[in-house]
Scaffold this active site. Structure first.
Site, PDB file in Angstrom:
ATOM      1  N   LYS A 188       0.883  -1.167   0.000  1.00  0.00           N
ATOM      2  CA  LYS A 188       0.000   0.000   0.000  1.00  0.00           C
ATOM      3  C   LYS A 188       0.921   1.217   0.000  1.00  0.00           C
ATOM      4  O   LYS A 188       1.480   1.590   1.020  1.00  0.00           O
ATOM      5  CB  LYS A 188      -0.933   0.024   1.216  1.00  0.00           C
ATOM      6  CG  LYS A 188      -2.094   0.984   0.989  1.00  0.00           C
ATOM      7  CD  LYS A 188      -2.508   1.789   2.193  1.00  0.00           C
ATOM      8  CE  LYS A 188      -1.653   2.941   2.531  1.00  0.00           C
ATOM      9  NZ  LYS A 188      -1.476   4.017   1.518  1.00  0.00           N
ATOM     10  N   GLY A 245       5.811   4.288   9.380  1.00  0.00           N
ATOM     11  CA  GLY A 245       5.015   5.509   9.374  1.00  0.00           C
ATOM     12  C   GLY A 245       4.924   6.076  10.771  1.00  0.00           C
ATOM     13  O   GLY A 245       5.795   5.832  11.613  1.00  0.00           O
ATOM     14  N   SER A 246       3.868   6.791  11.022  1.00  0.00           N
ATOM     15  CA  SER A 246       3.777   7.513  12.290  1.00  0.00           C
ATOM     16  C   SER A 246       3.339   6.595  13.438  1.00  0.00           C
ATOM     17  O   SER A 246       2.682   5.569  13.215  1.00  0.00           O
ATOM     18  CB  SER A 246       2.782   8.666  12.144  1.00  0.00           C
ATOM     19  OG  SER A 246       1.521   8.138  11.833  1.00  0.00           O
ATOM     20  N   GLU A 267       8.100   0.281  12.101  1.00  0.00           N
ATOM     21  CA  GLU A 267       9.148   1.314  12.174  1.00  0.00           C
ATOM     22  C   GLU A 267       8.417   2.643  12.285  1.00  0.00           C
ATOM     23  O   GLU A 267       7.867   3.128  11.287  1.00  0.00           O
ATOM     24  CB  GLU A 267       9.995   1.307  10.894  1.00  0.00           C
ATOM     25  CG  GLU A 267      10.676  -0.016  10.577  1.00  0.00           C
ATOM     26  CD  GLU A 267      11.843  -0.313  11.490  1.00  0.00           C
ATOM     27  OE1 GLU A 267      12.269   0.589  12.230  1.00  0.00           O
ATOM     28  OE2 GLU A 267      12.305  -1.462  11.480  1.00  0.00           O
ATOM     29  N   LEU A 268       8.417   3.231  13.460  1.00  0.00           N
ATOM     30  CA  LEU A 268       7.542   4.392  13.696  1.00  0.00           C
ATOM     31  C   LEU A 268       8.359   5.669  13.903  1.00  0.00           C
ATOM     32  O   LEU A 268       9.517   5.749  13.545  1.00  0.00           O
ATOM     33  CB  LEU A 268       6.622   4.087  14.880  1.00  0.00           C
ATOM     34  CG  LEU A 268       5.856   2.753  14.760  1.00  0.00           C
ATOM     35  CD1 LEU A 268       5.035   2.467  16.012  1.00  0.00           C
ATOM     36  CD2 LEU A 268       4.971   2.709  13.531  1.00  0.00           C
TER      37      LEU A 268
HETATM   38  N1  LIG Z   1      11.056   4.264  11.822  1.00  0.00           N
HETATM   39  C1  LIG Z   1      11.217   4.356  10.523  1.00  0.00           C
HETATM   40  O1  LIG Z   1      11.941   3.610   9.904  1.00  0.00           O
HETATM   41  C2  LIG Z   1      10.463   5.408   9.760  1.00  0.00           C
HETATM   42  C3  LIG Z   1      10.786   5.639   8.422  1.00  0.00           C
HETATM   43  C4  LIG Z   1      10.092   6.631   7.723  1.00  0.00           C
HETATM   44  C5  LIG Z   1       9.096   7.358   8.370  1.00  0.00           C
HETATM   45  N2  LIG Z   1       8.810   7.098   9.647  1.00  0.00           N
HETATM   46  C6  LIG Z   1       7.792   7.884  10.353  1.00  0.00           C
HETATM   47  O2  LIG Z   1       6.669   8.114   9.492  1.00  0.00           O
HETATM   48  C7  LIG Z   1       6.074   9.361   9.796  1.00  0.00           C
HETATM   49  C8  LIG Z   1       5.910  10.185   8.528  1.00  0.00           C
HETATM   50  O3  LIG Z   1       5.261   9.478   7.567  1.00  0.00           O
HETATM   51  P1  LIG Z   1       3.697   9.672   7.275  1.00  0.00           P
HETATM   52  O4  LIG Z   1       3.229  11.022   7.646  1.00  0.00           O
HETATM   53  O5  LIG Z   1       3.478   9.233   5.878  1.00  0.00           O
HETATM   54  O6  LIG Z   1       3.065   8.655   8.297  1.00  0.00           O
HETATM   55  P2  LIG Z   1       1.609   8.048   8.286  1.00  0.00           P
HETATM   56  O7  LIG Z   1       1.587   7.118   9.431  1.00  0.00           O
HETATM   57  O8  LIG Z   1       0.572   9.066   8.174  1.00  0.00           O
HETATM   58  O9  LIG Z   1       1.552   7.233   6.910  1.00  0.00           O
HETATM   59  C9  LIG Z   1       2.399   6.142   6.600  1.00  0.00           C
HETATM   60  C10 LIG Z   1       1.662   5.190   5.675  1.00  0.00           C
HETATM   61  O10 LIG Z   1       0.528   4.698   6.357  1.00  0.00           O
HETATM   62  C11 LIG Z   1      -0.617   4.908   5.567  1.00  0.00           C
HETATM   63  N3  LIG Z   1      -1.770   5.045   6.444  1.00  0.00           N
HETATM   64  C12 LIG Z   1      -2.167   6.124   7.159  1.00  0.00           C
HETATM   65  N4  LIG Z   1      -3.300   5.836   7.849  1.00  0.00           N
HETATM   66  C13 LIG Z   1      -3.590   4.532   7.566  1.00  0.00           C
HETATM   67  C14 LIG Z   1      -4.600   3.634   7.976  1.00  0.00           C
HETATM   68  N5  LIG Z   1      -5.577   4.001   8.814  1.00  0.00           N
HETATM   69  N6  LIG Z   1      -4.586   2.371   7.477  1.00  0.00           N
HETATM   70  C15 LIG Z   1      -3.629   1.994   6.612  1.00  0.00           C
HETATM   71  N7  LIG Z   1      -2.640   2.783   6.189  1.00  0.00           N
HETATM   72  C16 LIG Z   1      -2.615   4.039   6.664  1.00  0.00           C
HETATM   73  C17 LIG Z   1      -0.302   6.127   4.731  1.00  0.00           C
HETATM   74  O11 LIG Z   1      -1.114   6.175   3.587  1.00  0.00           O
HETATM   75  C18 LIG Z   1       1.137   5.851   4.389  1.00  0.00           C
HETATM   76  O12 LIG Z   1       1.176   4.900   3.347  1.00  0.00           O
HETATM   77  C19 LIG Z   1       7.006  10.034  10.768  1.00  0.00           C
HETATM   78  O13 LIG Z   1       6.521   9.911  12.066  1.00  0.00           O
HETATM   79  C20 LIG Z   1       8.304   9.241  10.625  1.00  0.00           C
HETATM   80  O14 LIG Z   1       9.141   9.287  11.735  1.00  0.00           O
HETATM   81  C21 LIG Z   1       9.445   6.145  10.368  1.00  0.00           C
END
Ligand SMILES: NC(=O)c1ccc[n+]([C@@H]2O[C@H](COP(=O)([O-])OP(=O)(O)OC[C@H]3O[C@@H](n4cnc5c(N)ncnc54)[C@H](O)[C@@H]3O)[C@@H](O)[C@H]2O)c1
Ligand SMILES: O=CCCC(=O)O
Length: 505
Positions: A188, A245-246, A267-268
């Site tokens: 996704k 993601g977050s 990985e958050l």
């Molecule tokens: N720890 C790591 O390796 C790492 C790497 C990159 C980014 N991040 C973190 O990611 C965050 C930034 O990325 P972001 O704003 O895209 O994060 P996000 O969590 O909003 O989105 C990440 C992914 O999740 C999807 N998503 C969001 N809500 C969802 C749901 N309800 N169901 C399924 N998928 C969903 C998004 O479409 C995207 O593909 C920051 O907090 C950053 O630190 C962590």
């Protein structure tokens, strides 16, 4: 009116630019024809209309991955490894085009985008080799004449949910070990950067990865994104969710996955402390902060978020850092010499603005930056009237107070806040006061302090006298609310395997 970006014309191989999802080896639009616009954050221009897929198509992709699993997992590790090596080689061959696609959809400068492609490709290479070494064990039995044999097997269909900040490498860091282990995947991709995911699907198709092994589903943020998450988490045919993601979305996915008890690796978010002790080499430390803080315009999970500088060197360090920040060239990443691009969207800019405003209201002072930026766009993709771009100037703040938002929240933007400290124990306590623990950095010449501080920091990764830690060969990941599981390194592939024991009597 915004102008449309002709991305295809910038590519040597325009076939890498796709605007449909990829399910079961077919390029598909949303089943109900709905699309969402994708824009270039540097110019505000529309790049393409992308499919806004409903939950039923996510379910179709899962079915395709399930159907492809028996034959993919039955290949030898050597056969799967050779697919990954071919992907590695195609990624290198097409690095200019893959970098251009990434630069246009995400905003990071072209040279940096090509660096990400090399990084992304390194996961193919590492896992091509690692897949050959997923050794089992023979464990002595307490019962005479018997043996316990442990083998590793692919866990099954994997849902890979990735963010926009590394549109290529966050996919390959999951997809490569999954495929090497014998799993099939449904990716996704994020709404902000779907094109890099699709370009990888083109490469998979070109090297003959069978239909259904790799699927890419797309949708805009909002209801359909949430529905896709529910489908991936609740569908019993999916055995594993790997999410980057977050932290709030991680919490939600974990809750949703409890209904089917999936294996998870997350990985958050991070809130990295970057500590400069009084014996540090200041020139090196400045270089480290620039690399850690301003890579991807400050939008990495391992970016320095809180920079702690010893009181005795605070003023000198602040001056040196400001001089270096002055040299950063902000603008459209396609333009020559640009070293820092836009943020991915206006929400990103708003968060930096909020952090800066809050810090200033609590006594901080701007040494450089502290405001948005309007590029003088001399690229052929000319900004239209009223078009919103997403730039914020690289910023250094001094005298930042401990109760500022930036102290507890990840900025995810080009803001370097300098906090002052005097005592090692005290700064470690501050560094560890965060509820997340992904990465931390420190600079010192004292070897025993290096060991002591590395061990005391509550994070998954520590950079000692360096601001760059990412490599395919290390176990990347965090502790506390930065998640669990590791990507890369010898343990990365384990996340996509189960151990099975046979009792031989
Ligand atoms: N720890 C790591 O390796 C790492 C790497 C990159 C980014 N991040 C973190 O990611 C965050 C930034 O990325 P972001 O704003 O895209 O994060 P996000 O969590 O909003 O989105 C990440 C992914 O999740 C999807 N998503 C969001 N809500 C969802 C749901 N309800 N169901 C399924 N998928 C969903 C998004 O479409 C995207 O593909 C920051 O907090 C950053 O630190 C962590
Ligand atoms: O944003 C998180 C990933 C950063 C990296 O792999 O260097």
């Amino acid at each position: 009116m915004s102008k449309t970006q002709d991305l295809g014309s910038l590519l040597q191989d325009a076939d890498l630019f796709r605007t449909q999802g990829y399910i079961n080896g077919k390029w598909v639009s949303a089943s109900d024809g709905i699309t969402f616009p994708l824009t270039n954050p540097a110019t505000g221009s529309k790049i393409a209309d992308m499919p806004h897929m409903p939950r039923t198509q996510v379910s179709e992709a899962i079915d395709a991955a399930k159907a492809a699993l028996p034959s993919w997992s039955a290949l030898t590790a050597y056969q799967r490894s050779s697919y990954l090596l071919k992907l590695h080689s195609l990624m290198e061959q097409h690095s200019q085009d893959l970098g251009t696609i990434l630069c246009v959809e995400n905003g990071k400068p072209l040279a940096e985008a090509k660096g990400e492609i090399a990084y992304g490709a390194s996961f193919m290479q590492w896992n091509a080799a690692e897949g050959l070494r997923t050794y089992g064990q023979t464990i002595p039995s307490p019962y005479p004449g018997t043996r316990n044999i442990v083998i590793k097997q692919p866990i099954g269909v994997c849902g890979l949910i990735t963010p926009w900040n590394f549109p290529n490498a966050m996919i390959t860091r999951k997809m490569a070990p999954a495929l090497a282990a014998g799993c099939t995947v449904v990716i996704k991709a994020p709404a902000e950067t779907p094109l890099s995911a699709l370009a990888m699907a083109v490469l998979c198709e070109r090297i003959g990865i069978p239909p259904g092994v790799v699927n890419v589903v797309l949708m805009d943020k909002g209801d359909r994104e949430a529905a896709a998450g529910l489908e991936l988490c609740e569908n019993p045919k999916v055995s594993k969710i790997s999410f980057t993601g977050s932290t709030p979305v991680g919490r939600l996915l974990m809750k949703q996955s409890s209904s089917t008890l999936k294996k998870l690796s997350f990985e958050l978010g991070g809130n990295a402390a970057f500590i400069i002790f009084d014996d540090a080499d200041l020139e090196l430390a400045v270089t480290g902060v620039i690399a850690s803080k301003f890579r991807a315009a400050g939008q990495t999970c391992v970016c320095a978020n809180r920079i702690f500088v010893h009181a005795d060197i605070y003023d000198k360090f602040a001056t040196l850092l400001t001089e270096k920040v002055k040299q950063l060239q902000i603008g459209n990443g396609l333009d020559q010499g640009i070293t820092i691009g836009p943020l991915v969207n206006s929400r990103g800019v708003e968060k930096v603005e909020r952090h800066v405003k809050d810090a200033l209201s609590k006594g901080a002072k701007v040494l450089i930056g502290g405001e948005g930026f309007s590029p003088n766009n001399n690229n052929n993709d000319i900004q239209g009237e009223g078009v919103e771009t997403c730039f914020y100037k690289p910023t250094v703040l001094i005298n930042v107070s401990d109760d500022s938002f930036v102290s507890s929240e990840e900025t995810f933007g080009p803001l370097a806040p300098l906090f002052k400290f005097k005592d090692e124990k005290d700064v470690i306590e501050k560094a560890n006061s965060s509820e997340v623990g992904l990465a931390a950095y420190f600079y010192t010449k004292d070897l025993s302090r290096s060991n002591r501080v590395s061990e005391a920091l509550e994070v998954g990764m520590v950079g000692v006298n360096t601001g760059v830690i990412a490599q395919a060969c290390i176990p990347f990941g965090g502790v506390k609310q930065s998640g669990f599981g590791r990507e890369g390194g010898p343990s990365g592939i384990n996340e996509f395997q189960i151990e099975k024991v046979s009792f031989l009597t």
